[in-house]
Write an enzyme that holds these catalytic residues in place. Structure first.
Site, PDB file in Angstrom:
ATOM      1  CG  HIS A  39      -2.002  -1.049   1.133  1.00 45.38           C
ATOM      2  ND1 HIS A  39      -3.317  -0.739   0.898  1.00 45.38           N
ATOM      3  CD2 HIS A  39      -1.944  -2.390   1.227  1.00 45.38           C
ATOM      4  CE1 HIS A  39      -4.031  -1.862   0.867  1.00 45.38           C
ATOM      5  NE2 HIS A  39      -3.216  -2.871   1.069  1.00 45.38           N
TER       6      HIS A  39
ATOM      7  CG  ASP B 259       0.185   9.510   0.861  1.00 46.57           C
ATOM      8  OD1 ASP B 259       0.069   8.304   1.120  1.00 46.57           O
ATOM      9  OD2 ASP B 259      -0.510  10.401   1.396  1.00 46.57           O
TER      10      ASP B 259
HETATM   11  C1  G6P Z   1      -0.976   3.196   6.175  1.00 44.72           C
HETATM   12  C2  G6P Z   1      -0.497   1.772   5.961  1.00 44.72           C
HETATM   13  C3  G6P Z   1      -1.432   0.767   6.601  1.00 44.72           C
HETATM   14  C4  G6P Z   1      -1.677   1.148   8.054  1.00 44.72           C
HETATM   15  C5  G6P Z   1      -2.201   2.570   8.160  1.00 44.72           C
HETATM   16  C6  G6P Z   1      -2.423   3.025   9.606  1.00 44.72           C
HETATM   17  O1  G6P Z   1      -2.103   3.446   5.417  1.00 44.72           O
HETATM   18  O2  G6P Z   1      -0.341   1.505   4.572  1.00 44.72           O
HETATM   19  O3  G6P Z   1      -0.887  -0.535   6.522  1.00 44.72           O
HETATM   20  O4  G6P Z   1      -2.568   0.237   8.652  1.00 44.72           O
HETATM   21  O5  G6P Z   1      -1.262   3.434   7.559  1.00 44.72           O
HETATM   22  O6  G6P Z   1      -1.274   2.840  10.366  1.00 44.72           O
HETATM   23  P1  G6P Z   1      -1.224   1.879  11.654  1.00 44.72           P
HETATM   24  O7  G6P Z   1       0.218   1.818  12.006  1.00 44.72           O
HETATM   25  O8  G6P Z   1      -2.067   2.573  12.678  1.00 44.72           O
HETATM   26  O9  G6P Z   1      -1.793   0.543  11.261  1.00 44.72           O
END
Ligand code: G6P
Length: 498
Positions: free
Chosen positions: A187, A401
């Site tokens: 992602h 991003d």
């Molecule tokens: C990004 C990453 C995700 C992640 C999200 C929130 O979008 O690509 O994999 O889940 O951030 O971050 P966190 O560390 O809270 O899961």
């Protein structure tokens, strides 16, 4: 990489009971999604009872119908350290919680995932830290995810592994379960070779990813960065986007592919909310509460150093200094949702951003008007859509991003084709939202000019641009994204025999 455990030999880590090994060789589920976070959030009701609710994110929304149709299971961490939970059913899917000890949260999640990989993959905006103890934990946790997945996967099942926290899982799964069809989607960006080369475990991570039959990236440039790294650090033959992975002791030769599949949002549900009378009324209320300024500008981000919030504030502060805008005419709402708060770089960022907001407001606020309404909160999607409807200009100024779904949500919410998007060319969304005002956020003068031009763009021109962007987001929603990926995974080239 050293041989990994088979599904029948779960790893043992002090303090954490690994998921039970399967009775037979195969599990019951034909479609399995694996991500660091499980697809449900724990909610506590007014009686103090806790329950699970499907997470609001686009990925979960897109995959829920596939799950319901295909006997699906989701494997992921449920968010609480030192807690082992049995698998359970919720929202038409089987949820398989993977336990993490408090120490693993520190080493695997906060450490290797978010203080090594995250900054490295985002062009070293912050300095990545390389620690062998973090890497060891990352490997162990990836192994646990692979074991949990193998234990629920039916023979020949399709497994879709998500994101940078789990890059070793594809190879571990292929070795334990050669019958599976394995997809991986990254992602976040994949960095240029010259940056990726810093990673002490660069070879192992590439090997891990190449365990997948199909590796999806956000932008074509991410896929080509990855393929360059494969060529350099593994020396494998690559033809167009196919990598010929030779046989080793554990696996026969096969072909893996790396392609771009730009992710999107659940456009229909955002559009529906944008038409809801209570949401529209709330957007009017937001405007009134801000004193009905002529222009409302909006930033919505996780409080992350990749998002360019500081650059945005600098440009906005200078426009106020210059007198190009005034607090009577314009207000900036900055939603900064709390994120990864135990990681040092995030703590420092919060101090910086809150200091900057304080300085700008202290200089420009009047008793009646405030320059920046700063909100360190997360909001439900209804409130987000009300904010999108209230905002004349959306500011997305990320320094790097993978995609930036906020940009797409803003466009989806503007059903009347009004409003303008200022969008960083360093966000994946800039590939498709070409009619936004594209900016290099490092160029503060350019950013200031873009903000002024967004505020003052003639309505006809703004509507023409927004109409084209909306068409993009309506035609390419997250369901289409997941279908495109899964179709490509199913129709993959057959394993070559040499
Ligand atoms: C990004 C990453 C995700 C992640 C999200 C929130 O979008 O690509 O994999 O889940 O951030 O971050 P966190 O560390 O809270 O899961």
């Amino acid at each position: 990489m050293e041989p990994v455990l088979s599904a029948a030999q779960p790893s043992t880590t002090p303090g954490v009971t690994p998921p039970a090994a399967p009775e037979g060789q195969f599990g019951d589920f034909d479609f399995i999604v694996v991500s660091n976070r499980l697809a449900v959030d724990r909610v506590v009701d007014e009686h103090g009872e806790s329950a699970w609710r499907r997470s609001p994110g686009g990925l979960v929304t897109a995959l829920a119908p596939v799950m319901a149709k295909a006997d699906g299971a989701w494997v992921g961490w449920h968010g609480a350290p030192d807690e082992t939970l049995e698998p359970f059913d919720e929202s038409n899917m089987r949820l398989v919680p993977v336990p993490l000890s408090a120490e693993e949260v520190e080493l695997y999640y906060e450490g290797f995932s978010n203080a090594t990989l995250w900054p490295l993959y985002h062009d070293v905006i912050a300095s990545p830290e390389f620690h062998r103890t973090w890497w060891d934990s990352y490997r162990r946790v990836n192994e646990r995810f692979a074991v949990a997945t193998a234990s629920v996967a039916a023979e020949g099942a399709t497994v879709w592994v998500q994101d940078y926290q789990l890059q070793l899982v594809p190879k571990m799964l292929r070795e334990a379960r050669p019958d599976l069809k394995i997809g991986f989607f990254n992602h976040i960006p994949f960095p240029p070779l010259e940056i990726y080369a810093q990673l002490p475990w660069r070879r192992q991570v590439i090997e891990g990813l190449l365990g997948a039959d199909l590796i999806g990236f956000q932008r074509p440039s991410d896929a080509s960065n990855f393929l360059r790294c494969v060529r350099r650090f593994k020396g494998y033959t690559i033809k167009s986007q196919q990598v010929y992975v030779p046989a080793d002791e554990a696996t026969p030769a096969y072909v893996s592919r790396a392609e771009a599949f730009p992710i999107s949002i659940d456009t229909a549900s955002i559009t529906e909310l944008a038409h809801r009378p209570d949401v529209i009324e709330r957007s009017r209320e937001i405007r009134r509460e801000l004193g009905d300024p002529q222009h409302i500008l909006l930033g919505v981000d996780r409080l992350d150093y990749t998002k360019g919030i500081g650059h945005r504030l600098k440009a906005y502060g200078e426009l106020l200094e210059d007198g190009a805008i005034t607090v009577e005419d314009a207000a900036l709402i900055q939603v900064a949702s709390p994120s990864r708060e135990r990681v040092e770089q995030y703590r420092l960022l919060r101090e910086d951003i809150e200091g900057a907001v304080g300085r700008i407001n202290g200089t420009h606020d009047t008793m009646k008007n405030t320059a920046i309404r700063y909100l360190h909160h997360s909001y439900p999607v209804e409130e987000m859509v009300a904010l999108y409807l209230a905002a004349d200009v959306m500011l997305v100024t990320a320094l790097r991003d993978g995609m930036n779904l906020v940009a797409k949500e803003y466009v989806a919410a503007r059903t009347g084709n009004t409003g303008m998007l200022v969008l960083s060319e360093f966000a994946g969304a800039a590939d498709t939202l070409r009619q936004a005002i594209l900016v290099n956020p490092h160029d503060i003068d350019g950013l200031k000019a873009a903000i002024v031009s967004a505020i003052s763009m003639p309505k006809v021109e703004a509507m023409r641009r927004m109409r084209l962007m909306r068409r993009q987001v309506v035609q390419n929603d997250v369901e289409r994204w997941s279908q495109a990926f899964l179709n490509a995974l199913q129709s993959g080239s057959p394993t070559h025999g040499d």
